[in-house]
Write a protein that holds these residues in place. Structure first.
Motif, PDB file in Angstrom:
ATOM      1  N   THR A 274       0.875  -1.177   0.000  1.00 38.35           N
ATOM      2  CA  THR A 274       0.000   0.000   0.000  1.00 38.35           C
ATOM      3  C   THR A 274       0.917   1.234   0.000  1.00 38.35           C
ATOM      4  O   THR A 274       2.061   1.161   0.453  1.00 38.35           O
ATOM      5  CB  THR A 274      -0.927   0.011   1.241  1.00 38.35           C
ATOM      6  OG1 THR A 274      -0.136  -0.191   2.416  1.00 38.35           O
ATOM      7  CG2 THR A 274      -2.002  -1.054   1.156  1.00 38.35           C
ATOM      8  N   PRO A 275       0.419   2.360  -0.527  1.00 40.77           N
ATOM      9  CA  PRO A 275       1.292   3.526  -0.736  1.00 40.77           C
ATOM     10  C   PRO A 275       1.408   4.469   0.474  1.00 40.77           C
ATOM     11  O   PRO A 275       0.997   5.620   0.412  1.00 40.77           O
ATOM     12  CB  PRO A 275       0.614   4.227  -1.924  1.00 40.77           C
ATOM     13  CG  PRO A 275      -0.833   3.894  -1.764  1.00 40.77           C
ATOM     14  CD  PRO A 275      -0.912   2.532  -1.134  1.00 40.77           C
ATOM     15  N   HIS A 276       2.012   3.970   1.553  1.00 45.10           N
ATOM     16  CA  HIS A 276       2.245   4.771   2.777  1.00 45.10           C
ATOM     17  C   HIS A 276       0.955   5.474   3.230  1.00 45.10           C
ATOM     18  O   HIS A 276       0.924   6.687   3.392  1.00 45.10           O
ATOM     19  CB  HIS A 276       3.376   5.798   2.543  1.00 45.10           C
ATOM     20  CG  HIS A 276       4.020   6.256   3.833  1.00 45.10           C
ATOM     21  ND1 HIS A 276       5.350   6.577   3.935  1.00 45.10           N
ATOM     22  CD2 HIS A 276       3.514   6.461   5.070  1.00 45.10           C
ATOM     23  CE1 HIS A 276       5.629   6.964   5.182  1.00 45.10           C
ATOM     24  NE2 HIS A 276       4.521   6.890   5.886  1.00 45.10           N
ATOM     25  N   ILE A 277      -0.076   4.661   3.416  1.00 43.24           N
ATOM     26  CA  ILE A 277      -1.370   5.232   3.827  1.00 43.24           C
ATOM     27  C   ILE A 277      -1.866   4.623   5.143  1.00 43.24           C
ATOM     28  O   ILE A 277      -3.004   4.881   5.538  1.00 43.24           O
ATOM     29  CB  ILE A 277      -2.458   5.008   2.743  1.00 43.24           C
ATOM     30  CG1 ILE A 277      -2.491   3.561   2.213  1.00 43.24           C
ATOM     31  CG2 ILE A 277      -2.273   5.960   1.586  1.00 43.24           C
ATOM     32  CD1 ILE A 277      -3.078   2.541   3.075  1.00 43.24           C
ATOM     33  N   SER A 278      -1.007   3.785   5.769  1.00 51.75           N
ATOM     34  CA  SER A 278      -1.505   3.079   6.952  1.00 51.75           C
ATOM     35  C   SER A 278      -2.045   4.067   7.980  1.00 51.75           C
ATOM     36  O   SER A 278      -3.067   3.830   8.605  1.00 51.75           O
ATOM     37  CB  SER A 278      -0.414   2.207   7.565  1.00 51.75           C
ATOM     38  OG  SER A 278       0.736   2.969   7.804  1.00 51.75           O
ATOM     39  N   SER A 279      -1.351   5.186   8.145  1.00 55.67           N
ATOM     40  CA  SER A 279      -1.807   6.159   9.136  1.00 55.67           C
ATOM     41  C   SER A 279      -1.243   7.534   8.789  1.00 55.67           C
ATOM     42  O   SER A 279      -0.063   7.782   8.969  1.00 55.67           O
ATOM     43  CB  SER A 279      -1.319   5.720  10.516  1.00 55.67           C
ATOM     44  OG  SER A 279      -1.855   6.551  11.482  1.00 55.67           O
ATOM     45  N   VAL A 280      -2.082   8.381   8.296  1.00 53.78           N
ATOM     46  CA  VAL A 280      -1.648   9.719   7.883  1.00 53.78           C
ATOM     47  C   VAL A 280      -2.246  10.737   8.860  1.00 53.78           C
ATOM     48  O   VAL A 280      -3.429  10.651   9.188  1.00 53.78           O
ATOM     49  CB  VAL A 280      -2.116  10.022   6.437  1.00 53.78           C
ATOM     50  CG1 VAL A 280      -1.714  11.430   6.019  1.00 53.78           C
ATOM     51  CG2 VAL A 280      -1.542   8.986   5.475  1.00 53.78           C
ATOM     52  N   THR A 281      -1.411  11.643   9.335  1.00 51.36           N
ATOM     53  CA  THR A 281      -1.873  12.596  10.351  1.00 51.36           C
ATOM     54  C   THR A 281      -3.082  13.384   9.856  1.00 51.36           C
ATOM     55  O   THR A 281      -3.087  13.884   8.734  1.00 51.36           O
ATOM     56  CB  THR A 281      -0.753  13.600  10.702  1.00 51.36           C
ATOM     57  OG1 THR A 281       0.468  12.899  10.808  1.00 51.36           O
ATOM     58  CG2 THR A 281      -1.037  14.312  12.004  1.00 51.36           C
ATOM     59  N   ASN A 282      -4.076  13.485  10.719  1.00 47.21           N
ATOM     60  CA  ASN A 282      -5.291  14.213  10.383  1.00 47.21           C
ATOM     61  C   ASN A 282      -5.182  15.645  10.944  1.00 47.21           C
ATOM     62  O   ASN A 282      -5.167  15.828  12.166  1.00 47.21           O
ATOM     63  CB  ASN A 282      -6.476  13.462  11.019  1.00 47.21           C
ATOM     64  CG  ASN A 282      -7.791  14.139  10.768  1.00 47.21           C
ATOM     65  OD1 ASN A 282      -7.837  15.247  10.233  1.00 47.21           O
ATOM     66  ND2 ASN A 282      -8.866  13.485  11.161  1.00 47.21           N
ATOM     67  N   PRO A 283      -5.100  16.656  10.082  1.00 45.02           N
ATOM     68  CA  PRO A 283      -4.928  18.027  10.570  1.00 45.02           C
ATOM     69  C   PRO A 283      -6.031  18.449  11.546  1.00 45.02           C
ATOM     70  O   PRO A 283      -5.787  19.204  12.469  1.00 45.02           O
ATOM     71  CB  PRO A 283      -4.994  18.873   9.293  1.00 45.02           C
ATOM     72  CG  PRO A 283      -4.674  17.951   8.188  1.00 45.02           C
ATOM     73  CD  PRO A 283      -5.141  16.597   8.609  1.00 45.02           C
ATOM     74  N   LYS A 284      -7.232  17.946  11.356  1.00 42.21           N
ATOM     75  CA  LYS A 284      -8.352  18.320  12.236  1.00 42.21           C
ATOM     76  C   LYS A 284      -8.058  17.971  13.697  1.00 42.21           C
ATOM     77  O   LYS A 284      -8.283  18.767  14.589  1.00 42.21           O
ATOM     78  CB  LYS A 284      -9.608  17.552  11.780  1.00 42.21           C
ATOM     79  CG  LYS A 284     -10.787  18.446  11.574  1.00 42.21           C
ATOM     80  CD  LYS A 284     -12.037  17.667  11.273  1.00 42.21           C
ATOM     81  CE  LYS A 284     -13.172  18.567  10.902  1.00 42.21           C
ATOM     82  NZ  LYS A 284     -12.868  19.691  10.047  1.00 42.21           N
ATOM     83  N   THR A 285      -7.528  16.757  13.900  1.00 45.97           N
ATOM     84  CA  THR A 285      -7.294  16.351  15.285  1.00 45.97           C
ATOM     85  C   THR A 285      -5.911  16.790  15.788  1.00 45.97           C
ATOM     86  O   THR A 285      -5.712  16.940  16.984  1.00 45.97           O
ATOM     87  CB  THR A 285      -7.424  14.820  15.447  1.00 45.97           C
ATOM     88  OG1 THR A 285      -6.533  14.200  14.509  1.00 45.97           O
ATOM     89  CG2 THR A 285      -8.830  14.345  15.190  1.00 45.97           C
ATOM     90  N   ALA A 286      -4.973  16.995  14.863  1.00 42.38           N
ATOM     91  CA  ALA A 286      -3.601  17.277  15.311  1.00 42.38           C
ATOM     92  C   ALA A 286      -3.246  18.765  15.328  1.00 42.38           C
ATOM     93  O   ALA A 286      -2.277  19.150  15.979  1.00 42.38           O
ATOM     94  CB  ALA A 286      -2.608  16.516  14.433  1.00 42.38           C
ATOM     95  N   ALA A 287      -4.032  19.614  14.636  1.00 39.26           N
ATOM     96  CA  ALA A 287      -3.690  21.046  14.591  1.00 39.26           C
ATOM     97  C   ALA A 287      -3.665  21.697  15.984  1.00 39.26           C
ATOM     98  O   ALA A 287      -2.780  22.515  16.257  1.00 39.26           O
ATOM     99  CB  ALA A 287      -4.644  21.793  13.655  1.00 39.26           C
ATOM    100  N   PRO A 288      -4.608  21.334  16.894  1.00 42.86           N
ATOM    101  CA  PRO A 288      -4.538  21.945  18.227  1.00 42.86           C
ATOM    102  C   PRO A 288      -3.189  21.689  18.917  1.00 42.86           C
ATOM    103  O   PRO A 288      -2.663  22.548  19.613  1.00 42.86           O
ATOM    104  CB  PRO A 288      -5.689  21.269  18.993  1.00 42.86           C
ATOM    105  CG  PRO A 288      -6.655  20.856  17.924  1.00 42.86           C
ATOM    106  CD  PRO A 288      -5.807  20.477  16.745  1.00 42.86           C
ATOM    107  N   GLN A 289      -2.630  20.515  18.684  1.00 43.07           N
ATOM    108  CA  GLN A 289      -1.345  20.163  19.284  1.00 43.07           C
ATOM    109  C   GLN A 289      -0.199  21.012  18.705  1.00 43.07           C
ATOM    110  O   GLN A 289       0.701  21.436  19.415  1.00 43.07           O
ATOM    111  CB  GLN A 289      -1.105  18.689  18.969  1.00 43.07           C
ATOM    112  CG  GLN A 289       0.041  18.070  19.639  1.00 43.07           C
ATOM    113  CD  GLN A 289       0.163  16.616  19.187  1.00 43.07           C
ATOM    114  OE1 GLN A 289       1.223  16.184  18.837  1.00 43.07           O
ATOM    115  NE2 GLN A 289      -0.924  15.862  19.165  1.00 43.07           N
TER     116      GLN A 289
END
Ligand code: OXD
Length: 313
Positions: A274-289
């Motif tokens: 698979t093309p490096h899609i196992s876990s891609v950061t989600n800006p919605k949940t990670a932007a607050p951090q």
């Protein structure tokens, strides 16, 4: 003071900018190459930047990876030593990696590849294909049981699998047998019918998935690599598959991405890619951090998810 995004790979930044603007409309967010006054940049969010680039920003205080991995930052020999490095630790990253690894484990364990082959030939088997063993005797071994690995290991234990994990130091995780350090690596490998690699890429781990290691697994073990391509010696996998030391493999990451068209993994019947899609950061949940660390760095407060440069993660 401004926050700059620098990415040279496929990672999309518009979603991040949108989320940050929603959280704080007064934030000065810039995207490479539209840097403006370089001296105003105090924080960079980066994903596979051009090496040496950070030296241009004399007021830079902190760099955040846009993902969980920081190898792309630490491999830059010109990374200024006084700058703090942070990474993303996020529940949605954990959730999506869990979905991927549970899928890959079940796909192999329940012989779904063989059933797909039968389907392609319109063949109905006389009886169900036999499983290697019952789940409680079938060990899934995790190399790397940090934030991601420990969560996924527990989920597989709840599904009834025998689960073990190997890490630098011993870990106490419900339902997971812990092995640690170089002295317990062989005992761990001897158990792992499926080996899941979630190790960070460091000087110590580069090329760790090699012929020598494959020989220590139960014959016909299955390999899942969702961490970094450089952990794996790619030609050794092909040899191990030929020798039936490995029965198959599932890879989401590669030494060179995108995977070159002529690469033998594309068409190998026992490799799923698979093309490096196992876990891609989600800006919605990670932007607050990201915003929190930006503000903390301006106020010289302790940062979230600080990277230990010596350890490499
Ligand atoms: C990461 C990745 O490190 O997506 O988060 O590879």
């Amino acid at each position: 003071m401004a926050l700059l995004f620098i990415t040279t790979s496929s990672r999309e930044v518009s979603g991040w900018v949108q989320e940050l603007n929603k959280l704080d409309p007064s934030l000065d967010v810039r995207v490479w190459p539209h840097v403006g006054n370089k001296d105003e940049i105090t924080f960079v969010a980066a994903w596979y930047h051009e090496p040496g680039i950070f030296k241009k920003f004399k007021n830079l205080k902190c760099i955040s990876s846009l993902g969980a991995g920081v190898d792309h930052l630490l491999s830059d020999e010109d990374l200024p030593s006084h700058i703090s490095l942070v990474r993303i630790v996020d529940t949605s990253l954990v959730q999506s990696m869990t979905e991927y690894v549970v899928w890959a484990v079940l796909d192999h364990y329940r012989k779904m590849g063989d059933y797909r082959n039968l389907q392609s030939k319109k063949q109905w088997p006389v009886k169900p294909l036999p499983l290697e063993s019952r789940a409680q005797n079938f060990c899934v071994g995790f190399m790397g049981i940090g934030q991601l690995g420990s969560h996924i290991a527990q989920k597989l234990s709840l599904l009834g699998f025998k689960v073990c994990g190997w890490s630098r130091t011993p870990k106490k995780i419900a339902g997971v047998t812990s092995f640690s350090g170089a002295q317990e690596l062989d005992a761990f490998l001897a158990e792992a019918r499926i080996l899941v690699c979630l190790l960070p890429l460091t000087h110590d781990t580069k090329g760790i998935l090699n012929s020598k290691l494959f020989k220590k697994l139960p014959k016909g073990a299955y390999l899942i690599n969702v961490a970094r391509g450089e952990l794996l010696v790619e030609e050794d996998v092909l040899k191990a598959l030929d020798l039936k030391l490995l029965s198959g493999a599932c890879f989401d990451v590669f030494c060179k991405e995108p995977l070159p068209e002529e690469h033998p993994f594309w068409a190998h019947p026992r490799i799923t890619i698979t093309p490096h899609i196992s876990s891609v950061t989600n800006p919605k949940t990670a932007a607050p951090q990201l915003l929190e660390n930006y503000n903390r760095s301006l106020q010289n407060k302790p940062l979230l998810n600080l990277v230990d440069r010596k350890r490499g993660y």
